[in-house]
Design a protein around this motif. Sequence first.
Motif, PDB file in Angstrom:
ATOM      1  N   ALA A 150      71.465  -7.572  52.116  1.00  0.00           N
ATOM      2  CA  ALA A 150      71.727  -6.260  52.541  1.00  0.00           C
ATOM      3  C   ALA A 150      71.126  -5.519  51.981  1.00  0.00           C
ATOM      4  CB  ALA A 150      72.470  -6.438  52.660  1.00  0.00           C
ATOM      5  N   LEU A 151      70.263  -5.778  50.098  1.00  0.00           N
ATOM      6  CA  LEU A 151      70.169  -4.555  49.887  1.00  0.00           C
ATOM      7  C   LEU A 151      69.396  -4.684  50.245  1.00  0.00           C
ATOM      8  CD1 LEU A 151      70.111  -2.968  47.665  1.00  0.00           C
ATOM      9  CD2 LEU A 151      69.960  -4.469  46.132  1.00  0.00           C
ATOM     10  N   SER A 152      67.885  -5.467  50.581  1.00  0.00           N
ATOM     11  CA  SER A 152      66.602  -4.505  50.205  1.00  0.00           C
ATOM     12  C   SER A 152      66.556  -4.285  52.036  1.00  0.00           C
ATOM     13  CB  SER A 152      65.975  -6.834  50.698  1.00  0.00           C
ATOM     14  OG  SER A 152      64.431  -6.964  50.518  1.00  0.00           O
ATOM     15  N   LYS A 153      67.109  -5.003  53.155  1.00  0.00           N
ATOM     16  CA  LYS A 153      67.523  -4.384  54.386  1.00  0.00           C
ATOM     17  C   LYS A 153      67.511  -2.976  53.987  1.00  0.00           C
ATOM     18  CE  LYS A 153      68.162  -6.805  57.855  1.00  0.00           C
ATOM     19  NZ  LYS A 153      69.679  -7.176  59.054  1.00  0.00           N
ATOM     20  N   ALA A 154      68.434  -2.378  53.133  1.00  0.00           N
ATOM     21  CA  ALA A 154      68.803  -1.484  52.474  1.00  0.00           C
ATOM     22  C   ALA A 154      67.788   0.038  52.267  1.00  0.00           C
ATOM     23  CB  ALA A 154      69.882  -1.034  52.543  1.00  0.00           C
ATOM     24  N   LEU A 155      67.112  -0.690  50.838  1.00  0.00           N
ATOM     25  CA  LEU A 155      65.730  -0.725  50.600  1.00  0.00           C
ATOM     26  C   LEU A 155      64.516  -0.036  52.270  1.00  0.00           C
ATOM     27  CD1 LEU A 155      65.980  -2.573  47.607  1.00  0.00           C
ATOM     28  CD2 LEU A 155      65.995  -0.072  47.443  1.00  0.00           C
ATOM     29  N   VAL A 170      67.467   9.054  43.737  1.00  0.00           N
ATOM     30  CA  VAL A 170      67.465   9.975  42.882  1.00  0.00           C
ATOM     31  C   VAL A 170      69.484  10.274  43.624  1.00  0.00           C
ATOM     32  CG1 VAL A 170      67.293  12.724  43.204  1.00  0.00           C
ATOM     33  CG2 VAL A 170      65.500  11.017  42.418  1.00  0.00           C
ATOM     34  N   GLU A 171      69.548   9.872  45.838  1.00  0.00           N
ATOM     35  CA  GLU A 171      70.763  10.676  45.465  1.00  0.00           C
ATOM     36  C   GLU A 171      71.353   9.660  45.716  1.00  0.00           C
ATOM     37  OE1 GLU A 171      69.822  11.205  49.266  1.00  0.00           O
ATOM     38  OE2 GLU A 171      68.976  13.652  49.459  1.00  0.00           O
ATOM     39  N   GLY A 172      71.585   8.229  45.157  1.00  0.00           N
ATOM     40  CA  GLY A 172      72.432   7.614  44.773  1.00  0.00           C
ATOM     41  C   GLY A 172      72.044   6.224  44.798  1.00  0.00           C
ATOM     42  N   LEU A 173      71.827   6.261  46.035  1.00  0.00           N
ATOM     43  CA  LEU A 173      70.997   4.901  46.979  1.00  0.00           C
ATOM     44  C   LEU A 173      71.064   3.250  45.432  1.00  0.00           C
ATOM     45  CD1 LEU A 173      69.855   3.177  48.994  1.00  0.00           C
ATOM     46  CD2 LEU A 173      67.918   2.432  48.438  1.00  0.00           C
ATOM     47  N   LEU A 174      70.822   3.337  44.956  1.00  0.00           N
ATOM     48  CA  LEU A 174      71.037   1.802  43.385  1.00  0.00           C
ATOM     49  C   LEU A 174      71.784   1.847  42.916  1.00  0.00           C
ATOM     50  CD1 LEU A 174      67.170   1.656  42.452  1.00  0.00           C
ATOM     51  CD2 LEU A 174      68.078   0.656  44.176  1.00  0.00           C
ATOM     52  N   ASP A 175      73.063   3.225  42.860  1.00  0.00           N
ATOM     53  CA  ASP A 175      74.086   3.434  42.118  1.00  0.00           C
ATOM     54  C   ASP A 175      75.101   2.806  42.808  1.00  0.00           C
ATOM     55  OD1 ASP A 175      72.770   4.678  39.995  1.00  0.00           O
ATOM     56  OD2 ASP A 175      73.074   6.737  41.171  1.00  0.00           O
ATOM     57  N   VAL A 176      75.044   2.647  44.556  1.00  0.00           N
ATOM     58  CA  VAL A 176      76.325   2.288  45.418  1.00  0.00           C
ATOM     59  C   VAL A 176      75.537   1.117  45.665  1.00  0.00           C
ATOM     60  CG1 VAL A 176      77.219   4.024  45.882  1.00  0.00           C
ATOM     61  CG2 VAL A 176      75.483   3.558  47.178  1.00  0.00           C
ATOM     62  N   ALA A 177      75.204   0.156  45.617  1.00  0.00           N
ATOM     63  CA  ALA A 177      74.467  -0.828  46.054  1.00  0.00           C
ATOM     64  C   ALA A 177      75.371  -2.520  45.710  1.00  0.00           C
ATOM     65  CB  ALA A 177      72.884  -1.747  44.919  1.00  0.00           C
ATOM     66  N   ASP A 178      75.210  -2.779  46.845  1.00  0.00           N
ATOM     67  CA  ASP A 178      76.381  -3.817  46.843  1.00  0.00           C
ATOM     68  C   ASP A 178      75.566  -5.353  46.001  1.00  0.00           C
ATOM     69  OD1 ASP A 178      77.664  -6.282  46.868  1.00  0.00           O
ATOM     70  OD2 ASP A 178      78.001  -5.780  49.157  1.00  0.00           O
ATOM     71  N   LEU A 179      75.224  -5.783  44.824  1.00  0.00           N
ATOM     72  CA  LEU A 179      74.988  -6.754  44.833  1.00  0.00           C
ATOM     73  C   LEU A 179      74.957  -8.039  44.403  1.00  0.00           C
ATOM     74  CD1 LEU A 179      74.152  -5.405  40.646  1.00  0.00           C
ATOM     75  CD2 LEU A 179      73.101  -5.260  42.726  1.00  0.00           C
ATOM     76  N   SER A 180      76.055  -8.031  45.587  1.00  0.00           N
ATOM     77  CA  SER A 180      76.294  -9.605  46.054  1.00  0.00           C
ATOM     78  C   SER A 180      75.610 -10.391  47.035  1.00  0.00           C
ATOM     79  CB  SER A 180      77.485  -9.675  46.671  1.00  0.00           C
ATOM     80  OG  SER A 180      78.026  -9.152  47.708  1.00  0.00           O
ATOM     81  N   ALA A 208      69.379 -10.103  43.115  1.00  0.00           N
ATOM     82  CA  ALA A 208      69.523  -8.769  44.401  1.00  0.00           C
ATOM     83  C   ALA A 208      69.886  -8.020  42.515  1.00  0.00           C
ATOM     84  CB  ALA A 208      71.354  -8.148  44.865  1.00  0.00           C
ATOM     85  N   LEU A 209      70.006  -8.351  41.294  1.00  0.00           N
ATOM     86  CA  LEU A 209      69.883  -7.475  40.092  1.00  0.00           C
ATOM     87  C   LEU A 209      68.574  -7.419  40.361  1.00  0.00           C
ATOM     88  CD1 LEU A 209      71.484  -6.163  37.910  1.00  0.00           C
ATOM     89  CD2 LEU A 209      72.349  -8.314  36.678  1.00  0.00           C
ATOM     90  N   ARG A 210      68.010  -8.351  40.702  1.00  0.00           N
ATOM     91  CA  ARG A 210      66.462  -7.801  39.491  1.00  0.00           C
ATOM     92  C   ARG A 210      65.497  -7.033  40.746  1.00  0.00           C
ATOM     93  NH1 ARG A 210      66.342 -13.953  39.661  1.00  0.00           N
ATOM     94  NH2 ARG A 210      65.449 -13.866  41.775  1.00  0.00           N
ATOM     95  N   LEU A 211      65.983  -6.858  41.479  1.00  0.00           N
ATOM     96  CA  LEU A 211      65.703  -6.233  42.761  1.00  0.00           C
ATOM     97  C   LEU A 211      65.846  -4.328  42.379  1.00  0.00           C
ATOM     98  CD1 LEU A 211      64.138  -6.120  45.957  1.00  0.00           C
ATOM     99  CD2 LEU A 211      66.108  -6.078  46.538  1.00  0.00           C
ATOM    100  N   VAL A 212      67.056  -4.260  41.923  1.00  0.00           N
ATOM    101  CA  VAL A 212      67.607  -3.117  41.169  1.00  0.00           C
ATOM    102  C   VAL A 212      66.817  -2.679  40.326  1.00  0.00           C
ATOM    103  CG1 VAL A 212      69.477  -1.776  40.417  1.00  0.00           C
ATOM    104  CG2 VAL A 212      69.701  -2.987  42.413  1.00  0.00           C
ATOM    105  N   ARG A 213      66.072  -3.248  38.912  1.00  0.00           N
ATOM    106  CA  ARG A 213      66.016  -3.673  38.251  1.00  0.00           C
ATOM    107  C   ARG A 213      64.220  -2.620  38.486  1.00  0.00           C
ATOM    108  NH1 ARG A 213      68.065  -7.796  34.976  1.00  0.00           N
ATOM    109  NH2 ARG A 213      70.113  -7.168  33.390  1.00  0.00           N
ATOM    110  N   TRP A 214      63.904  -3.604  39.097  1.00  0.00           N
ATOM    111  CA  TRP A 214      62.545  -3.659  39.754  1.00  0.00           C
ATOM    112  C   TRP A 214      62.676  -1.581  40.374  1.00  0.00           C
ATOM    113  CZ3 TRP A 214      58.561  -7.366  43.015  1.00  0.00           C
ATOM    114  CH2 TRP A 214      57.621  -6.708  42.515  1.00  0.00           C
ATOM    115  N   ALA A 215      62.890  -1.500  41.324  1.00  0.00           N
ATOM    116  CA  ALA A 215      62.998  -0.245  42.250  1.00  0.00           C
ATOM    117  C   ALA A 215      62.911   0.659  40.573  1.00  0.00           C
ATOM    118  CB  ALA A 215      64.233  -0.238  42.747  1.00  0.00           C
TER     119      ALA A 215
END
Length: 105
Positions: A71-76, A57-67, A9-16
């Motif tokens: 679920a993160l991929s589905k949300a994206l 911009v609206e904060g999706l990645l700031d509140v992402a559940d990295l566990s 999940a952390l790699r996904l967030v960094r790539w995004a």
Amino acid sequence: MIAADESKALRLVRWAQDAYAAYTQRDPGPLRRFIREQLRLTDRLGDRCQALALAIVEGLLDVADLSDSGALSKALCAYASTGVVLERDRTLKGRRIAYVGDFNP
């Protein structure tokens, strides 16, 4: 120690985040690749880039559940699909914008 799913999940967030940074500099290539390769969405990439950029911009990645990378991929995916069928400009923080790079908070 970071769990495997959290690491993914952390790699996904960094790539995004990196793809979004390039997108704000008017280089949509990295965000298009992220959407195509990670989210497996292949149509209307321009609209999907805009929709996902606005969610970031609206904060999706700031509140992402990295566990939970699934679920993160589905949300994206959901955010990248939001508004894709709309043919109008989008609104961000009450202001209409045609391109996320035009937004100055």
